[in-house]
Write an enzyme that holds these catalytic residues in place. Structure first.
Site, PDB file in Angstrom:
ATOM      1  N   TYR A 510       0.749  -1.165   0.091  1.00  9.53           N
ATOM      2  CA  TYR A 510       0.032  -0.048   0.071  1.00  9.53           C
ATOM      3  C   TYR A 510       0.963   1.337  -0.029  1.00  9.53           C
ATOM      4  O   TYR A 510       2.119   1.328   0.544  1.00  9.53           O
ATOM      5  CB  TYR A 510      -0.787   0.148   1.104  1.00  9.53           C
ATOM      6  CG  TYR A 510      -1.872  -1.171   1.117  1.00  9.53           C
ATOM      7  CD1 TYR A 510      -3.224  -0.683   0.902  1.00  9.53           C
ATOM      8  CD2 TYR A 510      -1.754  -2.354   1.502  1.00  9.53           C
ATOM      9  CE1 TYR A 510      -4.276  -1.592   0.825  1.00  9.53           C
ATOM     10  CE2 TYR A 510      -2.602  -3.235   1.302  1.00  9.53           C
ATOM     11  CZ  TYR A 510      -3.976  -3.080   0.934  1.00  9.53           C
ATOM     12  OH  TYR A 510      -4.921  -3.658   0.915  1.00  9.53           O
ATOM     13  N   TYR A 544      -0.539 -10.049  -0.703  1.00  8.12           N
ATOM     14  CA  TYR A 544       0.579  -9.366   0.004  1.00  8.12           C
ATOM     15  C   TYR A 544       0.820 -10.139   1.571  1.00  8.12           C
ATOM     16  O   TYR A 544      -0.207 -10.535   1.965  1.00  8.12           O
ATOM     17  CB  TYR A 544       0.547  -8.049   0.152  1.00  8.12           C
ATOM     18  CG  TYR A 544      -0.752  -7.380   0.817  1.00  8.12           C
ATOM     19  CD1 TYR A 544      -0.907  -7.353   2.298  1.00  8.12           C
ATOM     20  CD2 TYR A 544      -1.984  -7.056   0.118  1.00  8.12           C
ATOM     21  CE1 TYR A 544      -1.863  -6.889   2.783  1.00  8.12           C
ATOM     22  CE2 TYR A 544      -3.077  -6.607   0.541  1.00  8.12           C
ATOM     23  CZ  TYR A 544      -3.116  -6.572   1.961  1.00  8.12           C
ATOM     24  OH  TYR A 544      -4.137  -6.236   2.605  1.00  8.12           O
ATOM     25  N   ARG A 565      -2.316 -12.358   2.464  1.00  8.27           N
ATOM     26  CA  ARG A 565      -3.716 -11.825   2.227  1.00  8.27           C
ATOM     27  C   ARG A 565      -3.977 -12.292   0.617  1.00  8.27           C
ATOM     28  O   ARG A 565      -3.170 -12.088  -0.131  1.00  8.27           O
ATOM     29  CB  ARG A 565      -4.056 -10.565   2.541  1.00  8.27           C
ATOM     30  CG  ARG A 565      -3.974  -9.983   4.099  1.00  8.27           C
ATOM     31  CD  ARG A 565      -5.125  -9.185   4.167  1.00  8.27           C
ATOM     32  NE  ARG A 565      -6.408  -9.874   4.005  1.00  8.27           N
ATOM     33  CZ  ARG A 565      -7.549  -9.382   3.399  1.00  8.27           C
ATOM     34  NH1 ARG A 565      -7.770  -8.094   3.658  1.00  8.27           N
ATOM     35  NH2 ARG A 565      -8.589 -10.152   2.960  1.00  8.27           N
ATOM     36  N   HIS A 568      -7.210  -8.348  -3.403  1.00  7.94           N
ATOM     37  CA  HIS A 568      -8.413  -7.710  -3.116  1.00  7.94           C
ATOM     38  C   HIS A 568      -8.336  -6.120  -3.434  1.00  7.94           C
ATOM     39  O   HIS A 568      -7.396  -5.448  -3.320  1.00  7.94           O
ATOM     40  CB  HIS A 568      -9.007  -8.087  -1.970  1.00  7.94           C
ATOM     41  CG  HIS A 568      -8.187  -7.439  -0.812  1.00  7.94           C
ATOM     42  ND1 HIS A 568      -7.023  -8.356  -0.241  1.00  7.94           N
ATOM     43  CD2 HIS A 568      -8.060  -6.274  -0.113  1.00  7.94           C
ATOM     44  CE1 HIS A 568      -6.468  -7.529   0.486  1.00  7.94           C
ATOM     45  NE2 HIS A 568      -7.140  -6.520   0.921  1.00  7.94           N
ATOM     46  N   HIS A 570     -10.232  -2.866  -1.863  1.00 10.57           N
ATOM     47  CA  HIS A 570     -11.250  -2.330  -0.726  1.00 10.57           C
ATOM     48  C   HIS A 570     -12.296  -1.451  -1.239  1.00 10.57           C
ATOM     49  O   HIS A 570     -11.928  -0.287  -1.998  1.00 10.57           O
ATOM     50  CB  HIS A 570     -10.478  -1.707   0.400  1.00 10.57           C
ATOM     51  CG  HIS A 570      -9.493  -2.732   1.069  1.00 10.57           C
ATOM     52  ND1 HIS A 570      -9.848  -3.221   2.197  1.00 10.57           N
ATOM     53  CD2 HIS A 570      -8.333  -2.830   0.859  1.00 10.57           C
ATOM     54  CE1 HIS A 570      -8.698  -3.809   2.493  1.00 10.57           C
ATOM     55  NE2 HIS A 570      -7.692  -3.775   1.994  1.00 10.57           N
TER      56      HIS A 570
END
Ligand code: NAD
Length: 636
Positions: A510, A544, A565, A568, A570
């Site tokens: 991120y 990640y 994870r 995806h 969000h």
């Protein structure tokens, strides 16, 4: 290791509602052609129903069965039997009538078809207790075991509530004693626990609605299991005392069992702690003897020997008889202690509740300290937390060192948190607690898109972007065209819904994890258009690992769990007068869908991120790209 001897018995059981209609066929199956129908004095109607089904097979009826099988009644019935030339016995009624059938079978070896209308269980035992000259003598012989038992639930709906209650507790007594019998084995253990749970569950329903078939069926089935235990393993003090009070002092059978059971249980509980833990669990109560007393008293059953006709002066004699001959019992039989037990039962005093342990006292003290918390919800949550934490510590026998480690772990979890790193959310996520809270929230808004955890990477106030914008700002990765709609549960589009989007880059990072980046990337705030639609460019997200340089990583390493994870994107969606939705969409076929480290994947959120060729809808020049189409439904 457990050692046991188990003998099973040959018997035919027919169970259902309206099965009385099968009695003739069952008699014929046994080769019978002339039937003596047996009943008690109050069982005339039932005997009539059976006789109607048997039709021409009825040779004679005898309606004189009596409690405790007096030999003189048997002699009278035997004369009727001989006179009639019957070749088969059919008995309908409680233990008294079935006892008469057994007594006749013992003397004639005729086959028996029995239709029990109480829960006493005699129909499935090879035991016969007969009374002669005021003495009840019990014998066990395969010759008295009925060949066929026809359980017809419809025949039990007329059993008065008070008899139903005491008869069910009679059945309960069989299975309580079966669990600590020296002959207990895996088969009787399972039957007994099933029967205990069945009786505890069905009996209150039967008392509430005595003519309803389902509760009666559940109770009758439990009684069959209980009777089977009675017929398979030896019983202890409880049955000895009930037998003594019935046979020698003329007390009614099922009522005596009902009054005595909590007291005999309390007597034996310290000597068979494991059995009593299992009994309590099956009953759904913290303490078995007081649980049974409360069950009986709560349903209005008899709780004192005085009330069912015992003379106080007979108590010492009863205690003496109970220990006169040896028999198996988990706790040593002491006449003085049994006399005390009988005195308590005579007065109708409940057995003493067990003293709470020091651990229980401590929990109660702490719970009480929150007792005056003004807000009821806060009080409920705090006391529940204390109870669960204390139980956890006790059940796992947590050591001082382990608890100090836990405190240090939580301290370091807090110290790891700052404006951009939320270790507590990671901990909640990796323990599945965030997903559990989310699951509960979600189940309250049916027909809407499932929610998913917020995760630790949301940053409030993302940059506002126009429809069609590219939120990747040139970051490397395969372009993804997102074309989604926001509607209510009824597919009505929601214009001007605010949609926050955030995701990882193609390396799984991120923006807030990349200090070299200048400003927010791969995160934005949009508004839907008049059709509730939202379109923008981004790149495909990647799997990640969650940050593992803190206590949560330490926990995952210790457990051998991977930290990944599933990929995806969000979404956080809000519209006036609608419930906000926080969720994630996962590309079908992505990695870790079945082992997402924060348990965030739900099947409805796994969607196709479809690879496309040819020009994209807005005419942008791209070689390869994928498209995501989805409709979010949010609750009003
Ligand atoms: P019970 O047969 O005497 O019946 C109790 C009362 O209920 C009686 O008044 C009876 O007429 C009435 N009744 C029965 N079914 C009815 C119905 N469907 N509708 C209306 N009224 C009905 O009592 P019980 O407790 O079933 O049996 C007690 C006798 O059975 C005792 O003699 C006991 O020793 C014996 N028993 C023997 C064994 C064994 O394995 N040998 C096991 C349990 C009981």
């Amino acid at each position: 290791m457990r050692t046991f001897v188990y003998s099973s018995r040959q018997q035919r059981i027919v169970f259902g509602a309206g099965t009385v209609g099968q009695v003739r066929a069952e008699v014929e199956l046994l080769g019978g052609s002339r039937v003596l129908v047996l009943a008690g004095p109050r069982g005339g109607d039932l005997a009539g129903r059976v006789a109607d089904v048997l039709g021409p097979l009825v040779a004679e009826r005898f309606d004189g069965a009596a409690m405790h099988t007096p030999v003189e009644v048997t002699e009278r019935a035997l004369a009727v039997l001989r006179e009639s030339g019957a070749d088969c016995l059919v008995a309908v009624g409680g233990g008294s009538t079935i006892g008469l059938a057994k007594a006749l079978a013992l003397r004639t070896d005729l086959p028996q078809v029995v239709l029990p209308t109480t829960y006493a269980g005699s129909e499935v035992t090879p035991v016969l207790g007969e009374t002669a000259d005021g003495r009840k003598v019990t014998r066990s012989s395969p010759a008295v075991l009925p060949e066929t038992v026809v359980y017809d639930v419809e025949l039990t709906t007329g059993l008065p509530v008070d008899i139903s209650l005491t008869s069910a507790v009679n059945a309960l007594a069989h299975v309580v004693e079966a669990l600590y019998s020296p002959d207990a084995n895996p088969v009787t253990d399972r039957l007994a626990l099933d029967a205990i749970a069945g009786i505890a569950e069905a009996l209150p329903r039967v008392v509430r609605d005595p003519v309803a078939l389902e509760p009666r069926a559940d109770l009758l089935q439990a009684a069959w299991l209980a009777g089977t235990c009675l017929g398979t393993v030896r019983m202890g003090l409880h049955h000895k005392l009930a037998h003594t009070l019935g046979g020698s002092f003329g007390l009614p059978h099922a009522e005596t069992h009902t009054v005595l059971l909590p007291h005999t249980m309390a007597y034996n509980a310290p000597a068979a702690p494991d059995a009593f833990v299992r009994i309590a669990r099956a009953l759904g109560v913290p303490d078995a003897p007081t649980g049974v007393f409360d069950l009986v008293a709560g349903l209005g059953g008899p709780i004192s020997l005085r009330a069912i006709g015992m003379a106080e002066g007979d108590l010492p004699k009863a205690a003496e008889l109970a220990v006169a001959q040896p028999y198996p019992n988990p706790r040593e039989l002491r006449e003085d202690a049994i006399a005390t037990l009988l005195t308590d039962a005579w007065h109708g005093r409940g057995p003493a509740a067990p003293q709470p342990s020091a651990a229980d006292r401590l929990t109660q003290e702490v719970v009480a300290s929150f007792g005056s918390t003004p807000d009821p919800r806060t009080r409920h949550l705090l006391t529940g937390l204390v109870e669960h934490l204390h139980r956890f510590v006790v059940e796992h026998d947590v050591t001082d060192a382990e608890w100090r480690y836990a405190i240090d772990f939580l301290t370091r979890t807090g110290q790891k948190c700052d404006d951009t790193r939320q270790e507590f959310i990671l901990l909640s996520d990796t323990l599945g607690v965030s997903s559990m809270v989310d699951l509960l929230t979600n189940s309250r808004t049916e027909g809407t898109t499932p929610s998913a955890v917020l995760g630790p990477f949301y940053v409030d106030g993302p940059p506002v972007r126009a429809q069609g914008a590219d939120i990747a700002h040139g970051m490397a990765g395969e372009p993804l065209w997102v074309d989604v709609r926001v509607t209510d549960q009824h597919d009505v589009p929601l214009p001007q819904a605010i949609v926050d989007v955030w995701q990882s880059n193609s390396d799984g990072f991120y923006d807030i994890q990349l200090p070299e980046l200048d400003g927010p990337v791969l995160r934005a705030r949009f508004a839907t258009d008049d059709d509730g639609r939202l379109r923008f460019w981004t790149i495909l997200p990647a799997a990640y690992p969650i940050p593992r340089d803190g206590p949560v990583g330490e926990m995952l390493d210790a457990a051998g769990r991977h930290p990944f994870r599933a990929p995806h994107v969000h979404f956080m969606i809000g519209a006036p007068d609608h419930t906000p939705l926080v969720t994630q969409l996962f590309p079908a076929g992505g990695d870790y869908l079945d082992s997402d480290t924060v348990f965030g994947v739900k099947p409805e959120l796994v969607v196709d991120f479809t690879p496309r060729d040819g020009p994209p809808p807005d005419g942008r020049q791209v070689d390869r790209w994928s498209a995501l189409h989805y409709t979010f439904r949010i609750a009003r």
